[in-house]
Design a protein around this motif. Structure first.
Motif, PDB file in Angstrom:
ATOM      1  N   THR A 134      10.741  31.286  47.580  1.00 51.01           N
ATOM      2  CA  THR A 134      12.002  31.850  47.073  1.00 51.01           C
ATOM      3  C   THR A 134      12.811  30.752  46.393  1.00 51.01           C
ATOM      4  N   ARG A 135      13.636  31.165  45.440  1.00 50.08           N
ATOM      5  CA  ARG A 135      14.449  30.197  44.696  1.00 50.08           C
ATOM      6  C   ARG A 135      15.716  29.843  45.482  1.00 50.08           C
ATOM      7  N   LYS A 136      16.373  28.761  45.012  1.00 50.46           N
ATOM      8  CA  LYS A 136      17.622  28.336  45.651  1.00 50.46           C
ATOM      9  C   LYS A 136      18.769  29.244  45.183  1.00 50.46           C
ATOM     10  N   PRO A 137      19.864  29.283  45.945  1.00 50.41           N
ATOM     11  CA  PRO A 137      21.038  30.017  45.454  1.00 50.41           C
ATOM     12  C   PRO A 137      21.582  29.374  44.172  1.00 50.41           C
ATOM     13  N   GLY A 138      22.155  30.190  43.311  1.00 53.50           N
ATOM     14  CA  GLY A 138      22.699  29.667  42.050  1.00 53.50           C
ATOM     15  C   GLY A 138      24.145  30.098  41.848  1.00 53.50           C
ATOM     16  N   LEU A 139      24.982  29.123  41.497  1.00 55.96           N
ATOM     17  CA  LEU A 139      26.398  29.423  41.224  1.00 55.96           C
ATOM     18  C   LEU A 139      26.732  29.016  39.791  1.00 55.96           C
ATOM     19  N   ALA A 140      27.249  29.956  39.020  1.00 56.80           N
ATOM     20  CA  ALA A 140      27.694  29.639  37.656  1.00 56.80           C
ATOM     21  C   ALA A 140      29.196  29.432  37.667  1.00 56.80           C
ATOM     22  N   VAL A 141      29.631  28.295  37.124  1.00 55.31           N
ATOM     23  CA  VAL A 141      31.062  27.999  37.072  1.00 55.31           C
ATOM     24  C   VAL A 141      31.485  27.885  35.615  1.00 55.31           C
ATOM     25  N   ILE A 142      32.457  28.712  35.239  1.00 56.74           N
ATOM     26  CA  ILE A 142      32.926  28.704  33.846  1.00 56.74           C
ATOM     27  C   ILE A 142      34.301  28.047  33.792  1.00 56.74           C
ATOM     28  N   ILE A 143      34.455  27.121  32.864  1.00 50.08           N
ATOM     29  CA  ILE A 143      35.781  26.519  32.664  1.00 50.08           C
ATOM     30  C   ILE A 143      36.113  26.611  31.175  1.00 50.08           C
ATOM     31  N   GLU A 158      18.759  34.271  38.308  1.00 44.22           N
ATOM     32  CA  GLU A 158      18.946  32.993  39.028  1.00 44.22           C
ATOM     33  C   GLU A 158      20.405  32.758  39.429  1.00 44.22           C
ATOM     34  N   VAL A 159      21.317  33.521  38.854  1.00 42.74           N
ATOM     35  CA  VAL A 159      22.738  33.327  39.156  1.00 42.74           C
ATOM     36  C   VAL A 159      23.174  34.358  40.208  1.00 42.74           C
ATOM     37  N   ASP A 160      23.543  33.844  41.397  1.00 40.59           N
ATOM     38  CA  ASP A 160      23.992  34.745  42.470  1.00 40.59           C
ATOM     39  C   ASP A 160      25.504  34.914  42.465  1.00 40.59           C
ATOM     40  N   GLY A 161      26.200  33.852  42.051  1.00 35.22           N
ATOM     41  CA  GLY A 161      27.662  33.899  42.060  1.00 35.22           C
ATOM     42  C   GLY A 161      28.227  33.426  40.732  1.00 35.22           C
ATOM     43  N   PRO A 211      30.799  42.889  40.832  1.00 37.23           N
ATOM     44  CA  PRO A 211      31.290  42.710  42.211  1.00 37.23           C
ATOM     45  C   PRO A 211      30.280  42.006  43.116  1.00 37.23           C
ATOM     46  N   GLU A 212      28.983  42.209  42.843  1.00 36.77           N
ATOM     47  CA  GLU A 212      27.934  41.567  43.667  1.00 36.77           C
ATOM     48  C   GLU A 212      27.895  40.059  43.446  1.00 36.77           C
ATOM     49  N   LYS A 213      28.455  39.602  42.304  1.00 35.13           N
ATOM     50  CA  LYS A 213      28.438  38.165  42.001  1.00 35.13           C
ATOM     51  C   LYS A 213      29.838  37.556  42.061  1.00 35.13           C
ATOM     52  N   ASP A 214      30.804  38.368  42.458  1.00 31.23           N
ATOM     53  CA  ASP A 214      32.208  37.933  42.470  1.00 31.23           C
ATOM     54  C   ASP A 214      32.497  37.153  43.755  1.00 31.23           C
ATOM     55  N   VAL A 215      31.980  35.909  43.827  1.00 29.06           N
ATOM     56  CA  VAL A 215      32.077  35.126  45.065  1.00 29.06           C
ATOM     57  C   VAL A 215      33.487  34.588  45.314  1.00 29.06           C
ATOM     58  N   ASP A 216      34.375  34.719  44.330  1.00 27.66           N
ATOM     59  CA  ASP A 216      35.782  34.366  44.512  1.00 27.66           C
ATOM     60  C   ASP A 216      36.536  35.506  45.203  1.00 27.66           C
ATOM     61  N   LEU A 256      26.006  31.897  49.242  1.00 22.03           N
ATOM     62  CA  LEU A 256      24.808  32.017  50.090  1.00 22.03           C
ATOM     63  C   LEU A 256      24.564  33.481  50.456  1.00 22.03           C
ATOM     64  N   GLU A 257      25.651  34.179  50.771  1.00 19.31           N
ATOM     65  CA  GLU A 257      25.569  35.591  51.145  1.00 19.31           C
ATOM     66  C   GLU A 257      25.062  36.432  49.955  1.00 19.31           C
ATOM     67  N   ALA A 258      25.589  36.144  48.758  1.00 20.21           N
ATOM     68  CA  ALA A 258      25.161  36.883  47.558  1.00 20.21           C
ATOM     69  C   ALA A 258      23.668  36.642  47.313  1.00 20.21           C
ATOM     70  N   TRP A 259      23.236  35.405  47.511  1.00 19.39           N
ATOM     71  CA  TRP A 259      21.827  35.033  47.317  1.00 19.39           C
ATOM     72  C   TRP A 259      20.934  35.785  48.300  1.00 19.39           C
ATOM     73  N   LYS A 260      21.373  35.818  49.582  1.00 18.72           N
ATOM     74  CA  LYS A 260      20.572  36.520  50.611  1.00 18.72           C
ATOM     75  C   LYS A 260      20.356  37.973  50.208  1.00 18.72           C
TER      76      LYS A 260
END
Ligand code: NDP
Length: 282
Positions: free
Chosen positions: A30-39, A90-93, A115-120, A275-279
């Motif tokens: 399985t792949r690692k969790p992925g977080l995309a951060v936009i600035i 690959e992007v969970d959050g 909403p499934e990727k809205d980790v904020d 992590l929760e979104a990835w699971k």
């Protein structure tokens, strides 16, 4: 009596280590969790926050994808990036660092994140689920407050929690989360009458005001737990909370310092949400 100082940095380290362990021991293949951060733009404070999030991703063993966009990025371009990330496996959050430049409608951007990727935890679906007491991603700062209380074994059920501040990102969700923990909740704000009297009734005080040393020791009941969310920069450059820490700590049973209290917990909860979104995506 001098209060127990709740060490948010230490709690964060323990929780981040647990998250890193969960990633290390993930099912084979399985792949690692992925977080995309936009600035968008180059606000110095936002850059620091984004960097801290990147560092936390490294510690937790997540893949982080950073999208640094110029200040003149159009709303359409930003929404189209979010749409792409919503559909990237690959992007969970997805986190879009706020504030955004004034020509971009923040609400539209928050609404666009799936909403499934809205980790904020800022999207209407997650805030609605929080209100309804359903599973959701809760906003990271108030979620961090509750996590700290749990970690310290502080009883919340039946306790009177007074929250000072009613913003959408801290005060209001803190109230809903404390209700979920069976506390009796009072929310105070700038129009509250007799605020010191209200705060004095609290077994647990959560200060989220944005005014240095606003909560003074005469407002605190002997033995109360005091959680200081505030981050205020003083003219000498030092950072302080909303609570008069030195005096209040002589009266409280437990208190969080600033810095080193709630601050580190916010990013830790972002990691936990990711992590929760990835699971859920595995
Ligand atoms: P906002 O400015 O959005 O909200 C402040 C709240 O405090 C408002 O509800 C306001 O009331 C209330 N308030 C202001 N003045 C008074 C007063 N004199 N008496 C009673 N209530 C008052 O701030 P945020 O909620 O975004 O943030 C609060 C603090 O927490 C800030 O210092 C911020 O930097 C910090 N913070 C820290 C984070 C962390 O990671 N540790 C994350 C997010 C924020 P009203 O609604 O009536 O105007």
């Amino acid at each position: 009596m001098s209060a127990k100082i709740i060490d948010g940095k230490k709690i964060s380290e323990i929780l981040r280590t647990e998250t890193a362990e969960a990633v290390k021991n993930r099912p084979e293949g399985t792949r690692k969790p992925g977080l995309a951060v936009i600035i968008v733009g180059d606000d110095p404070a936002s850059k620091i926050y984004v960097n801290n999030k990147k560092k936390a991703c490294e510690i937790c063993g997540f893949n982080s994808y950073e999208y640094a966009m110029p200040a003149d990025t159009s709303e359409k371009e930003l929404l189209s990036l979010i749409d792409r990330l919503n559909n990237t496996t690959e992007v969970d959050g997805i986190l879009c660092q706020l504030p955004l430049p004034s020509h971009i409608d923040e609400n539209k951007v928050i609404d666009a994140i799936s909403p499934e990727k809205d980790v904020d935890g800022f999207s209407p679906v997650n805030t609605g689920n929080l209100l309804a007491g359903k599973p959701c991603f809760a906003p990271c700062t108030p979620a961090g407050v509750v996590e700290m209380l749990k970690f310290e074994g502080i009883e919340t059920a039946g306790k009177h929690c007074v929250i000072v501040g009613r913003s959408n990102i801290v005060g209001k969700p803190a109230a809903l989360l404390m209700l979920r923990e069976n506390a009796t909740v009072t929310i105070c704000h700038s129009r509250t009458e007799n605020l010191p009297e209200q705060v004095k009734k609290a077994d647990i005080v959560i200060a989220a005001i944005g005014k240095a040393n606003f909560i003074t020791e005469d407002m605190i009941k002997e033995g109360a737990v005091v959680i200081d969310v505030g981050i205020n920069r003083l003219p000498d450059g030092k950072v302080t909370g909303d609570v008069d820490f030195e005096k209040v700590k002589e009266k409280a049973a437990a208190i969080t310092p600033v810095p080193g209290g709630v601050g580190p917990m916010t990013i830790t909860m972002l990691m936990k949400n990711t992590l929760e979104a990835w699971k859920r995506n595995l």
